[in-house]
Design a protein around this motif. Sequence first.
Motif, PDB file in Angstrom:
ATOM      1  N   ALA A  55       0.831  -1.210   0.000  1.00 54.47           N
ATOM      2  CA  ALA A  55       0.000   0.000   0.000  1.00 54.47           C
ATOM      3  C   ALA A  55       0.861   1.253   0.000  1.00 54.47           C
ATOM      4  CB  ALA A  55      -0.931  -0.017   1.206  1.00 54.47           C
ATOM      5  N   SER A  56       2.052   1.155   0.569  1.00 55.26           N
ATOM      6  CA  SER A  56       2.943   2.309   0.664  1.00 55.26           C
ATOM      7  C   SER A  56       4.363   1.894   0.310  1.00 55.26           C
ATOM      8  CB  SER A  56       2.908   2.882   2.084  1.00 55.26           C
ATOM      9  OG  SER A  56       3.955   3.805   2.301  1.00 55.26           O
ATOM     10  N   VAL A  57       5.065   2.789  -0.387  1.00 56.87           N
ATOM     11  CA  VAL A  57       6.467   2.516  -0.709  1.00 56.87           C
ATOM     12  C   VAL A  57       7.297   2.443   0.566  1.00 56.87           C
ATOM     13  CG1 VAL A  57       7.129   4.943  -0.983  1.00 56.87           C
ATOM     14  CG2 VAL A  57       8.365   3.168  -2.248  1.00 56.87           C
ATOM     15  N   LYS A  58       6.805   3.062   1.630  1.00 54.20           N
ATOM     16  CA  LYS A  58       7.503   3.023   2.922  1.00 54.20           C
ATOM     17  C   LYS A  58       7.680   1.587   3.394  1.00 54.20           C
ATOM     18  CE  LYS A  58       7.174   4.630   7.722  1.00 54.20           C
ATOM     19  NZ  LYS A  58       6.324   5.331   8.728  1.00 54.20           N
ATOM     20  N   THR A  59       6.650   0.756   3.185  1.00 53.67           N
ATOM     21  CA  THR A  59       6.732  -0.663   3.576  1.00 53.67           C
ATOM     22  C   THR A  59       7.844  -1.357   2.812  1.00 53.67           C
ATOM     23  OG1 THR A  59       4.357  -0.704   4.019  1.00 53.67           O
ATOM     24  CG2 THR A  59       5.449  -2.835   3.721  1.00 53.67           C
ATOM     25  N   THR A  60       7.904  -1.115   1.516  1.00 54.39           N
ATOM     26  CA  THR A  60       8.934  -1.734   0.673  1.00 54.39           C
ATOM     27  C   THR A  60      10.331  -1.335   1.133  1.00 54.39           C
ATOM     28  OG1 THR A  60       7.372  -1.560  -1.165  1.00 54.39           O
ATOM     29  CG2 THR A  60       9.659  -2.080  -1.716  1.00 54.39           C
ATOM     30  N   VAL A  61      10.509  -0.035   1.413  1.00 54.71           N
ATOM     31  CA  VAL A  61      11.812   0.465   1.847  1.00 54.71           C
ATOM     32  C   VAL A  61      12.209  -0.141   3.186  1.00 54.71           C
ATOM     33  CG1 VAL A  61      13.075   2.527   2.587  1.00 54.71           C
ATOM     34  CG2 VAL A  61      11.639   2.611   0.535  1.00 54.71           C
ATOM     35  N   GLU A  62      11.242  -0.203   4.119  1.00 54.53           N
ATOM     36  CA  GLU A  62      11.539  -0.742   5.450  1.00 54.53           C
ATOM     37  C   GLU A  62      11.926  -2.212   5.401  1.00 54.53           C
ATOM     38  OE1 GLU A  62       8.065   0.095   7.723  1.00 54.53           O
ATOM     39  OE2 GLU A  62       8.686   2.141   8.238  1.00 54.53           O
ATOM     40  N   VAL A  63      11.287  -2.977   4.501  1.00 55.53           N
ATOM     41  CA  VAL A  63      11.549  -4.417   4.429  1.00 55.53           C
ATOM     42  C   VAL A  63      12.821  -4.721   3.655  1.00 55.53           C
ATOM     43  CG1 VAL A  63      10.699  -6.631   3.534  1.00 55.53           C
ATOM     44  CG2 VAL A  63       9.118  -5.047   4.655  1.00 55.53           C
ATOM     45  N   TYR A  64      12.987  -4.093   2.483  1.00 54.40           N
ATOM     46  CA  TYR A  64      14.058  -4.500   1.576  1.00 54.40           C
ATOM     47  C   TYR A  64      15.272  -3.576   1.562  1.00 54.40           C
ATOM     48  CZ  TYR A  64      10.560  -7.745  -0.108  1.00 54.40           C
ATOM     49  OH  TYR A  64       9.629  -8.735  -0.173  1.00 54.40           O
ATOM     50  N   VAL A  65      15.105  -2.326   1.978  1.00 52.44           N
ATOM     51  CA  VAL A  65      16.225  -1.387   1.949  1.00 52.44           C
ATOM     52  C   VAL A  65      16.751  -1.113   3.350  1.00 52.44           C
ATOM     53  CG1 VAL A  65      17.015   0.873   1.173  1.00 52.44           C
ATOM     54  CG2 VAL A  65      15.238  -0.332  -0.125  1.00 52.44           C
ATOM     55  N   ALA A  66      15.828  -0.845   4.279  1.00 55.81           N
ATOM     56  CA  ALA A  66      16.172  -0.576   5.691  1.00 55.81           C
ATOM     57  C   ALA A  66      17.329   0.407   5.812  1.00 55.81           C
ATOM     58  CB  ALA A  66      16.502  -1.894   6.406  1.00 55.81           C
ATOM     59  N   PRO A  67      17.185   1.617   5.272  1.00 56.27           N
ATOM     60  CA  PRO A  67      18.314   2.558   5.265  1.00 56.27           C
ATOM     61  C   PRO A  67      18.819   2.925   6.654  1.00 56.27           C
ATOM     62  CG  PRO A  67      16.269   3.664   4.642  1.00 56.27           C
ATOM     63  CD  PRO A  67      15.977   2.196   4.650  1.00 56.27           C
ATOM     64  N   ALA A  68      17.902   3.124   7.600  1.00 54.48           N
ATOM     65  CA  ALA A  68      18.329   3.505   8.951  1.00 54.48           C
ATOM     66  C   ALA A  68      19.178   2.410   9.578  1.00 54.48           C
ATOM     67  CB  ALA A  68      17.113   3.808   9.821  1.00 54.48           C
ATOM     68  N   HIS A  69      18.755   1.146   9.402  1.00 53.46           N
ATOM     69  CA  HIS A  69      19.502   0.011   9.955  1.00 53.46           C
ATOM     70  C   HIS A  69      20.883  -0.098   9.301  1.00 53.46           C
ATOM     71  CE1 HIS A  69      20.327  -4.049  11.411  1.00 53.46           C
ATOM     72  NE2 HIS A  69      20.634  -4.369  10.175  1.00 53.46           N
ATOM     73  N   ARG A  70      20.916  -0.009   7.977  1.00 54.44           N
ATOM     74  CA  ARG A  70      22.194  -0.133   7.261  1.00 54.44           C
ATOM     75  C   ARG A  70      23.153   1.001   7.644  1.00 54.44           C
ATOM     76  NH1 ARG A  70      21.687  -3.728   2.730  1.00 54.44           N
ATOM     77  NH2 ARG A  70      19.535  -4.435   2.545  1.00 54.44           N
ATOM     78  N   ASP A  71      22.592   2.217   7.782  1.00 53.47           N
ATOM     79  CA  ASP A  71      23.430   3.361   8.142  1.00 53.47           C
ATOM     80  C   ASP A  71      24.019   3.188   9.536  1.00 53.47           C
ATOM     81  OD1 ASP A  71      24.451   6.018   7.504  1.00 53.47           O
ATOM     82  OD2 ASP A  71      23.143   6.713   9.105  1.00 53.47           O
ATOM     83  N   ARG A  72      23.210   2.685  10.453  1.00 58.61           N
ATOM     84  CA  ARG A  72      23.682   2.474  11.829  1.00 58.61           C
ATOM     85  C   ARG A  72      24.798   1.432  11.868  1.00 58.61           C
ATOM     86  NH1 ARG A  72      21.978  -0.284  16.609  1.00 58.61           N
ATOM     87  NH2 ARG A  72      20.319  -1.385  15.495  1.00 58.61           N
ATOM     88  N   ILE A  73      24.668   0.364  11.080  1.00 55.55           N
ATOM     89  CA  ILE A  73      25.692  -0.678  11.035  1.00 55.55           C
ATOM     90  C   ILE A  73      27.002  -0.106  10.486  1.00 55.55           C
ATOM     91  CG2 ILE A  73      26.346  -2.910  10.058  1.00 55.55           C
ATOM     92  CD1 ILE A  73      24.181  -3.068  12.191  1.00 55.55           C
ATOM     93  N   LYS A  74      26.884   0.688   9.406  1.00 54.46           N
ATOM     94  CA  LYS A  74      28.074   1.282   8.803  1.00 54.46           C
ATOM     95  C   LYS A  74      28.802   2.191   9.796  1.00 54.46           C
ATOM     96  CE  LYS A  74      26.489   1.286   3.995  1.00 54.46           C
ATOM     97  NZ  LYS A  74      26.025   2.141   2.866  1.00 54.46           N
ATOM     98  N   LYS A  75      28.026   2.993  10.523  1.00 52.17           N
ATOM     99  CA  LYS A  75      28.642   3.898  11.514  1.00 52.17           C
ATOM    100  C   LYS A  75      29.201   3.118  12.695  1.00 52.17           C
ATOM    101  CE  LYS A  75      27.503   7.760   9.389  1.00 52.17           C
ATOM    102  NZ  LYS A  75      26.278   8.478   9.745  1.00 52.17           N
ATOM    103  N   GLY A  76      28.503   2.067  13.057  1.00 50.17           N
ATOM    104  CA  GLY A  76      28.907   1.292  14.243  1.00 50.17           C
ATOM    105  C   GLY A  76      30.232   0.591  14.079  1.00 50.17           C
ATOM    106  N   VAL A  77      30.549   0.132  12.871  1.00 51.05           N
ATOM    107  CA  VAL A  77      31.787  -0.628  12.677  1.00 51.05           C
ATOM    108  C   VAL A  77      33.023   0.270  12.783  1.00 51.05           C
ATOM    109  CG1 VAL A  77      30.682  -2.371  11.237  1.00 51.05           C
ATOM    110  CG2 VAL A  77      31.700  -0.363  10.157  1.00 51.05           C
ATOM    111  N   SER A  78      32.839   1.589  12.711  1.00 56.85           N
ATOM    112  CA  SER A  78      33.995   2.484  12.740  1.00 56.85           C
ATOM    113  C   SER A  78      34.272   3.082  14.136  1.00 56.85           C
ATOM    114  CB  SER A  78      33.806   3.624  11.726  1.00 56.85           C
ATOM    115  OG  SER A  78      32.664   4.397  12.079  1.00 56.85           O
TER     116      SER A  78
END
Length: 433
Positions: free
Chosen positions: A407-430
Amino acid sequence: MKYHPITDTINLLPQQRELLNSSEFAQVYPSLDEYLNKMEDNGIAARKDLGLLLHFLVSVVGNSKGTQTRFRNEAERFTLFCWNEKNKSILALGTEDIRDYIDWIWSPPKALISDTTIASRFKAKAGTDIRTVNKTWRPFVLRQSKANRKTNELISPERSALDKPKNRYSLNQTSLQNSYASLNVFLKELWESEHIARNPISLIKKSCKYMVKGKIYKPPHTLDDETWQLFVDTLTQAADENPAYEMHRFLVLTLKVLFLRISELSHRDYYTPIFGHFRQDPSGEGWVLNIIGKGKKERLVTVPDEFIDNVLIRYRESLGLTPLPHIDENTPIMPSQKTGQPLHQDSLNNMVEEAFDLVIKSLVKKEKKPQAHAIAGASSHWLRHTGATQALGEISETMLAEELGHASVKTTVEVYVAPAHRDRIKKGVSRKL
């Protein structure tokens, strides 16, 4: 039998409700009638309770067999708990009684747990309308995880002797959430129909000592490129050697390439997927498939040329049909090989399981047990997730949302892209030591 089943199979529930307050009920359900009389002798309005339960299952719960089964299992179990453990009608329970119910399902008595899924609560007596109780039925079932079952059967059979099912029974967080959700809907119906004064489920859930709070991102289960290619190769070889596997090949490739839920290719009471739902788009740019998806929402899915050439045409020719569908063709997309009638979801699920088994056996034969273990718990939805994940690099998130029926592109982004999660992981490793 202290815990006697009180609901029949899903398709017979309307008949059971019709018979409940008639003289025929004792003839058709003799042991259940005796059980209800026993409960009423103890001061419990058992027939009224059962009538409300059957009304809920027949008239309130949706048409999906999986949904009906889930609600039926929970509501029936709750009713039996009320009668046997509390000696009360479902209409007389208080907040503490429901908390006790949650304790009970969290750690049930071993005598109430079945080691295997029991097919039916009642059985037909040959040549009659009589429904006899299945005395092996239990309110709880230890459903061995698919991953464990496939490991024991196909990957490492030597492990099966080590399993002791009853000692391992426990309610996981997902099952606990489902129990609360099902019970909430049942009690909400009783409250809205003014049979109980209030529905305390939300209050009880907030203070549940078993509930784990919070939610972490869990990426969708997908198949890696190597494993997916093995699927294509294995199913193609199987279909080349035995035409019976043409349908397996078509089903698996269609679910993955067209991002479909398995229910969307299944026959339902209100809809049958037919080949006429494939058509050329009026723009002349390509083919599309008309789908009725989750929540009875209609959508168009684009169909790649490669799918037409290598999957659809081959499958139709195996069925003795013309290479391409006609716009008014009403042949079911997934017909029974025996009757030609459209297949229901259970049959398609079994077909997908057989396809996964072929690939697991192939991986074991190639001495790739780690990869076999990785897909041992896979389901048809992994195919949809795999297709969607691969498509992210080819189409926009908005287009993918339309293909998936979100119903919303937001759902697709949250499930398959998860930008906030990926960004946090990238920052966390450094982070520094």
